[in-house]
Design a protein around this motif. Structure first.
Motif, PDB file in Angstrom:
ATOM      1  N   GLY A   1       4.553  -9.987  -5.554  1.00 25.16           N
ATOM      2  CA  GLY A   1       5.799  -9.356  -5.139  1.00 25.16           C
ATOM      3  C   GLY A   1       5.687  -7.963  -4.567  1.00 25.16           C
ATOM      4  O   GLY A   1       6.698  -7.317  -4.313  1.00 25.16           O
ATOM      5  N   PHE A   2       4.484  -7.482  -4.352  1.00 25.66           N
ATOM      6  CA  PHE A   2       4.312  -6.161  -3.763  1.00 25.66           C
ATOM      7  C   PHE A   2       4.588  -6.208  -2.265  1.00 25.66           C
ATOM      8  O   PHE A   2       4.337  -7.218  -1.607  1.00 25.66           O
ATOM      9  CB  PHE A   2       2.882  -5.652  -3.979  1.00 25.66           C
ATOM     10  CG  PHE A   2       2.643  -5.079  -5.336  1.00 25.66           C
ATOM     11  CD1 PHE A   2       2.604  -3.705  -5.533  1.00 25.66           C
ATOM     12  CD2 PHE A   2       2.445  -5.905  -6.423  1.00 25.66           C
ATOM     13  CE1 PHE A   2       2.370  -3.178  -6.785  1.00 25.66           C
ATOM     14  CE2 PHE A   2       2.221  -5.388  -7.690  1.00 25.66           C
ATOM     15  CZ  PHE A   2       2.178  -4.019  -7.865  1.00 25.66           C
ATOM     16  N   GLU A   3       5.083  -5.091  -1.742  1.00 24.93           N
ATOM     17  CA  GLU A   3       5.231  -4.922  -0.299  1.00 24.93           C
ATOM     18  C   GLU A   3       3.961  -4.247   0.204  1.00 24.93           C
ATOM     19  O   GLU A   3       3.561  -3.200  -0.311  1.00 24.93           O
ATOM     20  CB  GLU A   3       6.433  -4.037   0.019  1.00 24.93           C
ATOM     21  CG  GLU A   3       7.749  -4.631  -0.388  1.00 24.93           C
ATOM     22  CD  GLU A   3       8.910  -3.659  -0.191  1.00 24.93           C
ATOM     23  OE1 GLU A   3       8.706  -2.511   0.265  1.00 24.93           O
ATOM     24  OE2 GLU A   3      10.034  -4.056  -0.521  1.00 24.93           O
ATOM     25  N   ILE A   4       3.329  -4.835   1.198  1.00 29.62           N
ATOM     26  CA  ILE A   4       2.139  -4.222   1.785  1.00 29.62           C
ATOM     27  C   ILE A   4       2.618  -3.171   2.778  1.00 29.62           C
ATOM     28  O   ILE A   4       3.284  -3.491   3.755  1.00 29.62           O
ATOM     29  CB  ILE A   4       1.247  -5.283   2.477  1.00 29.62           C
ATOM     30  CG1 ILE A   4       0.894  -6.416   1.494  1.00 29.62           C
ATOM     31  CG2 ILE A   4      -0.001  -4.632   3.074  1.00 29.62           C
ATOM     32  CD1 ILE A   4       0.207  -5.985   0.215  1.00 29.62           C
ATOM     33  N   VAL A   5       2.309  -1.919   2.501  1.00 29.28           N
ATOM     34  CA  VAL A   5       2.773  -0.825   3.357  1.00 29.28           C
ATOM     35  C   VAL A   5       1.667  -0.321   4.278  1.00 29.28           C
ATOM     36  O   VAL A   5       1.930   0.479   5.181  1.00 29.28           O
ATOM     37  CB  VAL A   5       3.381   0.334   2.540  1.00 29.28           C
ATOM     38  CG1 VAL A   5       4.628  -0.135   1.821  1.00 29.28           C
ATOM     39  CG2 VAL A   5       2.385   0.926   1.565  1.00 29.28           C
ATOM     40  N   GLY A   6       0.460  -0.784   4.068  1.00 29.59           N
ATOM     41  CA  GLY A   6      -0.646  -0.425   4.941  1.00 29.59           C
ATOM     42  C   GLY A   6      -1.813  -1.361   4.710  1.00 29.59           C
ATOM     43  O   GLY A   6      -2.090  -1.743   3.581  1.00 29.59           O
TER      44      GLY A   6
ATOM     45  N   ASP B   1      -2.670  -0.667   1.037  1.00 31.56           N
ATOM     46  CA  ASP B   1      -1.734   0.120   0.248  1.00 31.56           C
ATOM     47  C   ASP B   1      -0.514  -0.751   0.011  1.00 31.56           C
ATOM     48  O   ASP B   1      -0.027  -1.416   0.943  1.00 31.56           O
ATOM     49  CB  ASP B   1      -1.282   1.383   0.996  1.00 31.56           C
ATOM     50  CG  ASP B   1      -2.399   2.388   1.197  1.00 31.56           C
ATOM     51  OD1 ASP B   1      -3.300   2.459   0.352  1.00 31.56           O
ATOM     52  OD2 ASP B   1      -2.355   3.122   2.208  1.00 31.56           O
ATOM     53  N   ALA B   2      -0.012  -0.758  -1.211  1.00 29.77           N
ATOM     54  CA  ALA B   2       1.140  -1.600  -1.533  1.00 29.77           C
ATOM     55  C   ALA B   2       2.013  -0.917  -2.575  1.00 29.77           C
ATOM     56  O   ALA B   2       1.532  -0.129  -3.381  1.00 29.77           O
ATOM     57  CB  ALA B   2       0.665  -2.953  -2.059  1.00 29.77           C
ATOM     58  N   LYS B   3       3.308  -1.236  -2.521  1.00 25.23           N
ATOM     59  CA  LYS B   3       4.230  -0.720  -3.542  1.00 25.23           C
ATOM     60  C   LYS B   3       5.085  -1.870  -4.032  1.00 25.23           C
ATOM     61  O   LYS B   3       5.360  -2.831  -3.309  1.00 25.23           O
ATOM     62  CB  LYS B   3       5.104   0.403  -2.997  1.00 25.23           C
ATOM     63  CG  LYS B   3       6.108  -0.049  -1.957  1.00 25.23           C
ATOM     64  CD  LYS B   3       7.051   1.069  -1.572  1.00 25.23           C
ATOM     65  CE  LYS B   3       8.088   0.521  -0.587  1.00 25.23           C
ATOM     66  NZ  LYS B   3       9.224   1.379  -0.455  1.00 25.23           N
ATOM     67  N   HIS B   4       5.507  -1.743  -5.274  1.00 25.32           N
ATOM     68  CA  HIS B   4       6.382  -2.755  -5.836  1.00 25.32           C
ATOM     69  C   HIS B   4       7.821  -2.341  -5.539  1.00 25.32           C
ATOM     70  O   HIS B   4       8.214  -1.210  -5.808  1.00 25.32           O
ATOM     71  CB  HIS B   4       6.163  -2.906  -7.341  1.00 25.32           C
ATOM     72  CG  HIS B   4       6.750  -4.163  -7.863  1.00 25.32           C
ATOM     73  ND1 HIS B   4       8.080  -4.261  -8.190  1.00 25.32           N
ATOM     74  CD2 HIS B   4       6.205  -5.388  -8.066  1.00 25.32           C
ATOM     75  CE1 HIS B   4       8.335  -5.486  -8.591  1.00 25.32           C
ATOM     76  NE2 HIS B   4       7.214  -6.202  -8.522  1.00 25.32           N
ATOM     77  N   PRO B   5       8.627  -3.249  -4.966  1.00 20.34           N
ATOM     78  CA  PRO B   5       9.968  -2.872  -4.514  1.00 20.34           C
ATOM     79  C   PRO B   5      10.950  -2.504  -5.621  1.00 20.34           C
ATOM     80  O   PRO B   5      11.883  -1.746  -5.372  1.00 20.34           O
ATOM     81  CB  PRO B   5      10.454  -4.110  -3.756  1.00 20.34           C
ATOM     82  CG  PRO B   5       9.649  -5.235  -4.293  1.00 20.34           C
ATOM     83  CD  PRO B   5       8.317  -4.645  -4.697  1.00 20.34           C
ATOM     84  N   THR B   6      10.750  -2.986  -6.827  1.00 23.91           N
ATOM     85  CA  THR B   6      11.696  -2.649  -7.900  1.00 23.91           C
ATOM     86  C   THR B   6      11.082  -1.758  -8.968  1.00 23.91           C
ATOM     87  O   THR B   6      11.745  -0.871  -9.489  1.00 23.91           O
ATOM     88  CB  THR B   6      12.262  -3.922  -8.569  1.00 23.91           C
ATOM     89  OG1 THR B   6      11.183  -4.736  -9.029  1.00 23.91           O
ATOM     90  CG2 THR B   6      13.113  -4.712  -7.592  1.00 23.91           C
TER      91      THR B   6
ATOM     92  N   PHE C   1       2.603   2.015  -7.193  1.00 23.90           N
ATOM     93  CA  PHE C   1       1.876   2.011  -5.935  1.00 23.90           C
ATOM     94  C   PHE C   1       0.426   1.694  -6.236  1.00 23.90           C
ATOM     95  O   PHE C   1      -0.136   2.225  -7.198  1.00 23.90           O
ATOM     96  CB  PHE C   1       1.989   3.396  -5.284  1.00 23.90           C
ATOM     97  CG  PHE C   1       1.248   3.503  -3.983  1.00 23.90           C
ATOM     98  CD1 PHE C   1       1.844   3.111  -2.791  1.00 23.90           C
ATOM     99  CD2 PHE C   1      -0.041   3.997  -3.938  1.00 23.90           C
ATOM    100  CE1 PHE C   1       1.161   3.215  -1.588  1.00 23.90           C
ATOM    101  CE2 PHE C   1      -0.733   4.102  -2.748  1.00 23.90           C
ATOM    102  CZ  PHE C   1      -0.122   3.706  -1.572  1.00 23.90           C
ATOM    103  N   VAL C   2      -0.169   0.818  -5.452  1.00 22.76           N
ATOM    104  CA  VAL C   2      -1.591   0.505  -5.612  1.00 22.76           C
ATOM    105  C   VAL C   2      -2.279   0.606  -4.265  1.00 22.76           C
ATOM    106  O   VAL C   2      -1.674   0.391  -3.216  1.00 22.76           O
ATOM    107  CB  VAL C   2      -1.831  -0.887  -6.248  1.00 22.76           C
ATOM    108  CG1 VAL C   2      -1.278  -0.944  -7.646  1.00 22.76           C
ATOM    109  CG2 VAL C   2      -1.240  -1.976  -5.405  1.00 22.76           C
ATOM    110  N   SER C   3      -3.552   0.940  -4.320  1.00 22.94           N
ATOM    111  CA  SER C   3      -4.336   1.093  -3.103  1.00 22.94           C
ATOM    112  C   SER C   3      -5.772   0.693  -3.401  1.00 22.94           C
ATOM    113  O   SER C   3      -6.262   0.893  -4.517  1.00 22.94           O
ATOM    114  CB  SER C   3      -4.297   2.556  -2.644  1.00 22.94           C
ATOM    115  OG  SER C   3      -5.049   2.735  -1.457  1.00 22.94           O
ATOM    116  N   ALA C   4      -6.414   0.113  -2.412  1.00 25.08           N
ATOM    117  CA  ALA C   4      -7.841  -0.211  -2.518  1.00 25.08           C
ATOM    118  C   ALA C   4      -8.463   0.045  -1.153  1.00 25.08           C
ATOM    119  O   ALA C   4      -7.872  -0.288  -0.121  1.00 25.08           O
ATOM    120  CB  ALA C   4      -8.043  -1.662  -2.934  1.00 25.08           C
ATOM    121  N   GLY C   5      -9.634   0.632  -1.155  1.00 26.27           N
ATOM    122  CA  GLY C   5     -10.310   0.903   0.114  1.00 26.27           C
ATOM    123  C   GLY C   5     -11.764   1.221  -0.109  1.00 26.27           C
ATOM    124  O   GLY C   5     -12.193   1.534  -1.216  1.00 26.27           O
ATOM    125  N   ASP C   6     -12.525   1.134   0.989  1.00 29.73           N
ATOM    126  CA  ASP C   6     -13.937   1.464   0.835  1.00 29.73           C
ATOM    127  C   ASP C   6     -14.139   2.969   0.879  1.00 29.73           C
ATOM    128  O   ASP C   6     -13.448   3.698   1.564  1.00 29.73           O
ATOM    129  CB  ASP C   6     -14.854   0.731   1.820  1.00 29.73           C
ATOM    130  CG  ASP C   6     -14.303   0.521   3.206  1.00 29.73           C
ATOM    131  OD1 ASP C   6     -13.471   1.313   3.664  1.00 29.73           O
ATOM    132  OD2 ASP C   6     -14.719  -0.456   3.831  1.00 29.73           O
TER     133      ASP C   6
END
Length: 173
Positions: A115-120, A134-139, A143-148
């Motif tokens: 159910g997360f919105e992918i914002v990037g 990058d993703a945030k939960h709408p309700t 915020f979660v992020s993963a990257g190299d």
């Protein structure tokens, strides 16, 4: 990658989460905050990073997890005295570069299913970081992020919205 290179992520968090009192009216600014202890917030964030690591088919590198608690600031830089806080939790996983794109895609897909919105999102070797989600939960507003970070490391970040300790009386503005 030094933490200061992740500053855009921190700015994104502030914009996405909007501070703990970012409602457009006094009523919204004083809406009840979610309640959680710092210990439970850290355990929750640790669980999320471990889940992302499993999705990436990697393990969190020992000694790389950090929890950073900060005071919540409101839309007009208000600061409450009621103990409210935010948490940014970061952990790193060791993974060969050739697996980074697949790992980030898998994390993105798992977040969408939850159910997360992918914002990037990107997978572009000409950019730094090359692979990022990058993703945030709408309700719930986490915020979660993963990257190299390097050819051998991914960073996993979980940030909470403004939380209030369970026994605290919420200050109004």
């Amino acid at each position: 990658m030094p933490m200061f290179r992740r500053v855009p992520l921190a700015l994104t968090l502030v914009l996405l989460l909007g501070g703990c009192m970012s409602g457009q009216s006094d009523k919204e600014a004083n809406a009840p905050l979610p309640r959680m202890t710092k210990e439970k917030a850290e355990a929750w964030a640790k669980h999320w990073t471990e889940s992302m690591a499993r999705t990436a088919k990697a393990e969190i590198a020992p000694g790389t997890a950090t929890a950073n608690f900060t005071n919540c600031l409101g839309k007009k830089n208000e600061s409450a005295d009621d103990g409210r806080f935010t948490l940014s939790y970061n952990a790193r996983v060791k993974l060969p570069k050739k697996q980074h794109a697949e790992a980030i895609r898998a994390i993105r897909d798992a977040l969408k299913k939850q159910g997360f919105e992918i914002v990037g999102y990107r997978s572009d070797s000409k950019q730094k970081p090359a692979n990022l989600v990058d993703a945030k939960h709408p309700t719930d507003h986490q915020f979660v992020s993963a990257g190299d970070v390097t050819d051998e490391l991914l960073t996993l970040v979980v940030s909470t919205p403004c939380l209030l300790p369970p026994d605290a009386k919420q200050q109004e503005f």
